[in-house]
Write an enzyme that holds these catalytic residues in place. Sequence first.
Site, PDB file in Angstrom:
ATOM      1  N   ASP A  12       4.957   2.353  -3.803  1.00 40.72           N
ATOM      2  CA  ASP A  12       6.287   2.369  -3.194  1.00 40.72           C
ATOM      3  C   ASP A  12       6.621   3.777  -2.680  1.00 40.72           C
ATOM      4  O   ASP A  12       6.088   4.765  -3.181  1.00 40.72           O
ATOM      5  CB  ASP A  12       7.297   1.933  -4.259  1.00 40.72           C
ATOM      6  CG  ASP A  12       8.596   1.452  -3.648  1.00 40.72           C
ATOM      7  OD1 ASP A  12       8.674   1.322  -2.407  1.00 40.72           O
ATOM      8  OD2 ASP A  12       9.537   1.215  -4.412  1.00 40.72           O
ATOM      9  N   ASN A  60       7.787  -8.863   2.686  1.00 41.32           N
ATOM     10  CA  ASN A  60       7.713  -7.772   3.673  1.00 41.32           C
ATOM     11  C   ASN A  60       7.796  -8.231   5.135  1.00 41.32           C
ATOM     12  O   ASN A  60       8.044  -7.419   6.020  1.00 41.32           O
ATOM     13  CB  ASN A  60       6.448  -6.921   3.477  1.00 41.32           C
ATOM     14  CG  ASN A  60       6.542  -5.960   2.314  1.00 41.32           C
ATOM     15  OD1 ASN A  60       5.536  -5.530   1.756  1.00 41.32           O
ATOM     16  ND2 ASN A  60       7.754  -5.597   1.917  1.00 41.32           N
TER      17      ASN A  60
HETATM   18  C1  FPP Z   1       6.062   0.853   0.240  1.00 37.10           C
HETATM   19  O1  FPP Z   1       6.727   1.771   0.996  1.00 37.10           O
HETATM   20  C2  FPP Z   1       4.760   0.437   0.696  1.00 37.10           C
HETATM   21  C3  FPP Z   1       4.394  -0.676   1.413  1.00 37.10           C
HETATM   22  C4  FPP Z   1       5.265  -1.501   2.256  1.00 37.10           C
HETATM   23  C5  FPP Z   1       3.038  -1.203   1.324  1.00 37.10           C
HETATM   24  C6  FPP Z   1       1.904  -0.232   1.162  1.00 37.10           C
HETATM   25  C7  FPP Z   1       1.160  -0.095   2.406  1.00 37.10           C
HETATM   26  C8  FPP Z   1       0.369   0.966   2.667  1.00 37.10           C
HETATM   27  C9  FPP Z   1       0.147   2.050   1.675  1.00 37.10           C
HETATM   28  C10 FPP Z   1      -0.258   1.081   4.027  1.00 37.10           C
HETATM   29  C11 FPP Z   1      -1.489   0.328   4.405  1.00 37.10           C
HETATM   30  C12 FPP Z   1      -2.366  -0.273   3.378  1.00 37.10           C
HETATM   31  C13 FPP Z   1      -3.740  -0.556   3.525  1.00 37.10           C
HETATM   32  C14 FPP Z   1      -4.427  -1.416   2.506  1.00 37.10           C
HETATM   33  C15 FPP Z   1      -4.549  -0.037   4.637  1.00 37.10           C
HETATM   34  P1  FPP Z   1       8.180   1.396   1.487  1.00 37.10           P
HETATM   35  O2  FPP Z   1       8.103   1.189   2.948  1.00 37.10           O
HETATM   36  O3  FPP Z   1       8.717   0.265   0.705  1.00 37.10           O
HETATM   37  O4  FPP Z   1       8.944   2.721   1.144  1.00 37.10           O
HETATM   38  P2  FPP Z   1      10.499   2.883   0.881  1.00 37.10           P
HETATM   39  O5  FPP Z   1      10.825   2.050  -0.320  1.00 37.10           O
HETATM   40  O6  FPP Z   1      10.627   4.346   0.611  1.00 37.10           O
HETATM   41  O7  FPP Z   1      11.203   2.430   2.107  1.00 37.10           O
END
Ligand code: FPP
Length: 234
Positions: A12, A60
């Site tokens: 996250d 998502n």
């Molecule tokens: C959370 O950050 C993360 C995600 C939505 C998913 C994780 C995805 C990656 C690390 C990128 C690509 C993955 C691969 C396997 C190539 P958030 O957007 O929820 O952060 P926030 O809570 O600060 O808004």
Amino acid sequence: MQVPAHVAIIMDGNGRWAKSKGLPRTAGHVKGAANIYDMLHVADAMGIKYMTVYAFSTENWKRSQDEVMALMNLFRQYFKKSFEESKKNNVRIRVIGDKTALPDDLRDLIDEMEEFSKDFTGMQVQIALNYGSRDELRRAVTKIASEVKEGKLNPEDITEELISSHLDTAGIPDPDLLIRTSGEQRLSNYLLWQLAYTEFYYTDTHWPAFDKAELEKAIEWYNTRDRRYGNAKE
Ligand code: FPP
């Protein structure tokens, strides 16, 4: 120090990391994706055998179209790169989640990647993509119900092991340690069945900044836990 066999991660904070640097959210995902790659190498060198990372949840899809597209493109980019990397490092890669809702080309790429790496015996990596634990359980129940209907299975034969064997994680031991970055302490529909006996570790560090020292800290903390209720189930 005892290294957990299976570490699950809720990655996250990509968006918050980007915001703190004055960058667009997608820059956080780019850095977050590169970090998965780095952390898998670190975990492998530490002797961790299984890693399961939450890349995209069933919820998502509600994000902006631009952000969803950017994430799908990152998956494409890293999955293409995975062939060479998995061979070089003897790593098996699997995707858990409902693949049927993914774009056709991405689903084909995943099928190829899973097939290509299926006999690699080193670290086992699970990428949760269009994954939701309740959806996984729903799909498992549907499969079990069909087997009962077809007369292949009796209701009395539905044991915990049988349920586990119908989940996307069939054959993979339950996680020993769950890490969630960026300060939240929710489970967010992740591995609800599989995390029954897992130790939970939280850190305020955003995923793109989570590094080797952070993973070592999590494992040191894990070592202070009394694992009476671990996979050994005393
Ligand atoms: C959370 O950050 C993360 C995600 C939505 C998913 C994780 C995805 C990656 C690390 C990128 C690509 C993955 C691969 C396997 C190539 P958030 O957007 O929820 O952060 P926030 O809570 O600060 O808004």
